[in-house]
Design a protein around this motif. Structure first.
Motif, PDB file in Angstrom:
ATOM      1  N   GLN A  58       0.771  -1.392   0.034  1.00  0.00           N
ATOM      2  CA  GLN A  58       0.014  -0.103  -0.158  1.00  0.00           C
ATOM      3  C   GLN A  58       0.985   1.197   0.015  1.00  0.00           C
ATOM      4  O   GLN A  58       0.475   2.085  -0.749  1.00  0.00           O
ATOM      5  CB  GLN A  58      -0.838  -0.060   1.123  1.00  0.00           C
ATOM      6  CG  GLN A  58      -2.068  -0.979   1.146  1.00  0.00           C
ATOM      7  CD  GLN A  58      -1.500  -2.235   1.558  1.00  0.00           C
ATOM      8  OE1 GLN A  58      -0.389  -2.555   2.042  1.00  0.00           O
ATOM      9  NE2 GLN A  58      -2.179  -3.395   0.994  1.00  0.00           N
ATOM     10  N   ASP A  59       1.887   1.208   0.883  1.00  0.00           N
ATOM     11  CA  ASP A  59       2.830   2.343   0.873  1.00  0.00           C
ATOM     12  C   ASP A  59       3.532   2.659  -0.596  1.00  0.00           C
ATOM     13  O   ASP A  59       3.658   3.708  -1.148  1.00  0.00           O
ATOM     14  CB  ASP A  59       3.932   2.267   1.883  1.00  0.00           C
ATOM     15  CG  ASP A  59       3.466   2.224   3.505  1.00  0.00           C
ATOM     16  OD1 ASP A  59       2.309   2.472   3.526  1.00  0.00           O
ATOM     17  OD2 ASP A  59       3.919   1.572   4.188  1.00  0.00           O
ATOM     18  N   LEU A  60       3.969   1.812  -1.239  1.00  0.00           N
ATOM     19  CA  LEU A  60       4.608   1.610  -2.331  1.00  0.00           C
ATOM     20  C   LEU A  60       3.575   2.131  -3.733  1.00  0.00           C
ATOM     21  O   LEU A  60       3.871   3.246  -4.295  1.00  0.00           O
ATOM     22  CB  LEU A  60       5.116   0.382  -2.968  1.00  0.00           C
ATOM     23  CG  LEU A  60       5.746   0.512  -4.223  1.00  0.00           C
ATOM     24  CD1 LEU A  60       7.058   0.968  -4.272  1.00  0.00           C
ATOM     25  CD2 LEU A  60       6.066  -1.139  -4.941  1.00  0.00           C
ATOM     26  N   LEU A  61       2.246   1.651  -3.521  1.00  0.00           N
ATOM     27  CA  LEU A  61       1.343   1.980  -4.300  1.00  0.00           C
ATOM     28  C   LEU A  61       0.806   3.717  -4.297  1.00  0.00           C
ATOM     29  O   LEU A  61       0.927   4.457  -5.147  1.00  0.00           O
ATOM     30  CB  LEU A  61       0.074   1.235  -4.545  1.00  0.00           C
ATOM     31  CG  LEU A  61       0.145  -0.031  -5.016  1.00  0.00           C
ATOM     32  CD1 LEU A  61      -0.929  -0.888  -4.791  1.00  0.00           C
ATOM     33  CD2 LEU A  61       1.053  -0.202  -6.175  1.00  0.00           C
ATOM     34  N   LYS A  62       1.009   4.016  -2.959  1.00  0.00           N
ATOM     35  CA  LYS A  62       0.704   5.443  -2.880  1.00  0.00           C
ATOM     36  C   LYS A  62       1.969   6.474  -3.081  1.00  0.00           C
ATOM     37  O   LYS A  62       1.755   7.331  -4.076  1.00  0.00           O
ATOM     38  CB  LYS A  62       0.415   5.520  -1.176  1.00  0.00           C
ATOM     39  CG  LYS A  62       0.372   7.242  -0.773  1.00  0.00           C
ATOM     40  CD  LYS A  62       0.019   7.189   0.824  1.00  0.00           C
ATOM     41  CE  LYS A  62       0.047   8.600   1.051  1.00  0.00           C
ATOM     42  NZ  LYS A  62      -0.089   8.737   2.623  1.00  0.00           N
ATOM     43  N   HIS A  63       3.147   5.850  -3.174  1.00  0.00           N
ATOM     44  CA  HIS A  63       4.167   6.513  -3.410  1.00  0.00           C
ATOM     45  C   HIS A  63       4.042   6.853  -4.971  1.00  0.00           C
ATOM     46  O   HIS A  63       4.574   7.802  -5.637  1.00  0.00           O
ATOM     47  CB  HIS A  63       5.713   5.859  -3.214  1.00  0.00           C
ATOM     48  CG  HIS A  63       6.731   6.737  -3.535  1.00  0.00           C
ATOM     49  ND1 HIS A  63       7.239   7.802  -2.911  1.00  0.00           N
ATOM     50  CD2 HIS A  63       7.574   6.157  -4.502  1.00  0.00           C
ATOM     51  CE1 HIS A  63       8.388   8.171  -3.445  1.00  0.00           C
ATOM     52  NE2 HIS A  63       8.601   7.155  -4.491  1.00  0.00           N
ATOM     53  N   ASP A  89      -5.112  -1.526  -6.000  1.00  0.00           N
ATOM     54  CA  ASP A  89      -4.603  -2.292  -4.909  1.00  0.00           C
ATOM     55  C   ASP A  89      -4.830  -3.648  -5.209  1.00  0.00           C
ATOM     56  O   ASP A  89      -4.190  -4.739  -4.514  1.00  0.00           O
ATOM     57  CB  ASP A  89      -5.201  -1.741  -3.653  1.00  0.00           C
ATOM     58  CG  ASP A  89      -4.568  -2.386  -2.482  1.00  0.00           C
ATOM     59  OD1 ASP A  89      -3.239  -2.408  -2.419  1.00  0.00           O
ATOM     60  OD2 ASP A  89      -5.432  -2.559  -1.500  1.00  0.00           O
ATOM     61  N   GLY A  90      -5.766  -4.118  -6.025  1.00  0.00           N
ATOM     62  CA  GLY A  90      -5.995  -5.488  -6.522  1.00  0.00           C
ATOM     63  C   GLY A  90      -5.132  -6.311  -7.355  1.00  0.00           C
ATOM     64  O   GLY A  90      -4.920  -7.252  -7.561  1.00  0.00           O
ATOM     65  N   LEU A  91      -4.012  -5.545  -7.767  1.00  0.00           N
ATOM     66  CA  LEU A  91      -3.019  -5.877  -8.401  1.00  0.00           C
ATOM     67  C   LEU A  91      -2.186  -6.817  -7.993  1.00  0.00           C
ATOM     68  O   LEU A  91      -1.686  -6.506  -7.009  1.00  0.00           O
ATOM     69  CB  LEU A  91      -2.100  -4.718  -9.366  1.00  0.00           C
ATOM     70  CG  LEU A  91      -1.085  -5.150 -10.012  1.00  0.00           C
ATOM     71  CD1 LEU A  91      -1.373  -5.639 -11.577  1.00  0.00           C
ATOM     72  CD2 LEU A  91      -0.136  -4.147 -10.461  1.00  0.00           C
TER      73      LEU A  91
END
Length: 139
Positions: free
Chosen positions: A14-19, A30-32
């Protein structure tokens, strides 16, 4: 699969996707299905060498790529069809391509060795923190 030197955490994905969203304005679901291979030996393999630092760092990145790809194969039984590098460590291409048969997609925004770096070395032919006199004065 993402190879990373970051330590694992419960919210890492989640932190990586937000970044990614904040930095590049790319919203990734997020479902990836993503899996991470955390490379814990990076400090040892990429530590500063007293001599030939660029060569030693490049060999270290090759070892790190080998460990990551081998760990992925041992965990899943598959290897990546495409190896995408975003770090500029071009020596990892040799490992991924020749040893593991992956196609390479480089995104090199900061190469390991640049022409301005070579010019600076040539202009400052003197000993420094990682070059002894006999190396810096060689022709």
């Amino acid at each position: 699969v993402i190879y990373t030197v970051d330590p694992p955490s419960p919210t890492y994905k989640q932190d990586l996707l937000k970044h990614v969203d904040e930095r590049f304005s790319i919203a990734v679901s997020d479902g990836l299905a993503l899996s991470f291979i955390h490379l814990h030996d990076h400090e040892e393999l990429l530590s500063s060498a007293p001599r030939f630092s660029l060569l030693m760092e490049s060999l270290g990145t090759m070892q790190l790529a080998y460990q990551g790809l081998l760990r992925q194969y041992k965990n899943t039984g598959v290897l990546p069809d495409i190896f995408l590098d975003t770090t500029g460590c071009a020596f990892t291409f040799v490992v991924a391509s020749i040893l593991f048969g992956s196609r390479i997609i480089p995104y090199v925004h900061y190469p390991t060795i640049s022409t301005d770096m070579l010019q600076l070395v040539w202009e400052r032919r003197r000993s420094s923190y990682n070059h002894q006199d006999y190396i810096s004065s060689s022709r």
